[in-house]
Design an enzyme around this catalytic site. Structure first.
Site, short mmCIF file in Angstrom:
data_model
loop_
_atom_site.label_atom_id
_atom_site.label_comp_id
_atom_site.label_asym_id
_atom_site.label_seq_id
_atom_site.Cartn_x
_atom_site.Cartn_y
_atom_site.Cartn_z
CG ASP A 60 -0.19 -0.04 2.56
OD1 ASP A 60 -0.78 0.40 3.57
OD2 ASP A 60 0.99 -0.48 2.60
CG HIS A 106 6.80 0.25 10.57
ND1 HIS A 106 6.87 -0.31 11.83
CD2 HIS A 106 6.35 1.52 10.77
CE1 HIS A 106 6.47 0.56 12.74
NE2 HIS A 106 6.15 1.68 12.13
O1 RIB Z 1 2.23 -0.29 10.96
C1 RIB Z 1 3.12 -0.06 9.90
C2 RIB Z 1 2.55 -0.56 8.61
O2 RIB Z 1 1.37 0.18 8.28
C3 RIB Z 1 3.50 -0.34 7.42
O3 RIB Z 1 3.27 -1.33 6.45
C4 RIB Z 1 3.08 0.99 6.89
O4 RIB Z 1 3.38 1.14 5.50
C5 RIB Z 1 1.59 0.93 7.08
O5 RIB Z 1 1.05 0.20 5.98
CA CA Z 2 2.86 -0.70 4.12
#
Ligand code: RIB
Ligand code: CA
Length: 315
Positions: free
Chosen positions: A11, A240
């Site tokens: 995303d 992340h």
């Molecule tokens: O919590 C972090 C996640 O949520 C990552 O994938 C960030 O891109 C959002 O999608």
């Molecule tokens: Ca993401």
């Protein structure tokens, strides 16, 4: 080691862009496609952004459009305060040359996995809606994938949206529970480790070669993401999505625990990934008979940051 052939379900999203371009630059990964999903931005914007990333990778990585909303509800809220309205920190972007393919994300995943049994690793770094739909349409992919390595969840720490939930799991908790209760090799790269890996401004300046197309693009878009994190009191950004890619190639720097995972689907704890770490079967409960998943619960932070730096700076 055989190159892992991966499909990233994404995303994009600033940290998604970091993960995708890291996978592209990593010599030992074959990125065979991007499938898009709503999450940080609406799916149309996610697809537009994935096409921009495909352009940066030479225009050969196909982009397949996926789900616009979660399995069981509409969705009209996006964290533009984290990634910007356009998902890339509201930086100005030329329209992409790459166009999304006709085939949808779910059929792309099913076709690629079933044509290469045992070879494809799914790397979801957004809500798990596409993955759950693929399992619904073709349950056999569970025995055909090589493995699933996903960014999301939290086994031993609080969430990042609230005390219970991490964002990807909360965006579609029903899909997440479907994914974790399926019998297939799955590793959760969650907040237990991604909240330990913080990139500060000096690091971001050092590792992104601003005189290269990819380095310059990433250094431009991460500023918004860095500023958001600073507004929450940390002097850097949480790494992340790229950490899922690091796990793929450097699993040895992570500490992993095994247990059945269930995802809470409603109420104040909706989106919580509750892992059974007790070693007991909890007979007669929602965890009874659920296949075990792996979850990363610790990481060598220095090694992770060094590897990201090596790959990004073309070492
Ligand atoms: O919590 C972090 C996640 O949520 C990552 O994938 C960030 O891109 C959002 O999608
Ligand atoms: Ca993401």
């Amino acid at each position: 080691m055989k190159q892992p052939k991966i499909i990233i379900d994404t995303d994009p999203g600033i940290d998604d862009a970091m993960a995708i371009l890291l996978a592209h630059l990593a010599p030992d990964i074959e990125l065979i496609g991007l499938t898009t999903v709503f999450g940080n931005v609406p799916v149309a914007q996610a697809t537009h952004n994935a096409c921009i990333l495909s352009d940066l990778m030479g225009g050969k990585v196909p982009v397949a459009t996926g789900s616009a909303h979660p399995l069981n509800r509409e969705n009209d809220r996006y964290p533009d305060f984290v990634h910007g309205k356009n998902g890339f920190g509201d930086t100005s972007m030329k329209p992409p040359i790459t166009k999304a393919i006709e085939q949808g994300a779910v059929d792309f995943i099913i076709e690629q996995v079933s044509q290469s049994p045992g070879e494809i690793t799914l790397v979801p770094i957004g809500p798990l809606t596409n993955i759950a739909k693929a399992l619904e349409k073709a349950p056999e992919i569970a025995s055909q994938v090589k493995e699933v390595v996903l960014m999301g969840g939290a086994a031993t720490v609080n969430g990042n949206v609230n005390a219970a939930a991490e964002a990807n799991m909360l965006s579609d908790p029903h899909a997440a529970d479907r994914v974790f209760t399926t019998d297939w090799p799955i590793t959760m790269v969650g907040l237990d480790v991604t909240h330990q890996i913080i990139m500060d401004e000096a690091y971001l300046d050092r590792v992104h070669q601003v005189d290269t197309p990819i380095g310059g693009f990433l250094r431009r878009i991460v500023q918004f993401y860095l500023d958001f994190h600073r507004s929450t009191g940390i002097d850097g950004l949480y790494t992340h999505d790229p950490t899922a890619i690091v796990y793929l190639l450097k699993p040895e720097i992570f500490t992993v625990r095994k247990g059945a995972v269930r995802v809470c689907t409603d109420g104040i704890a909706a989106g919580q990934t509750i892992m059974n770490l007790s070693g007991k079967p909890y007979l007669g409960t929602a965890w009874d008979g659920i296949p075990t998943s792996d979850a990363c619960v610790d990481v060598d932070v220095t090694a992770c940051l060094e590897w990201y730096a090596d790959i990004m700076s073309g070492n």
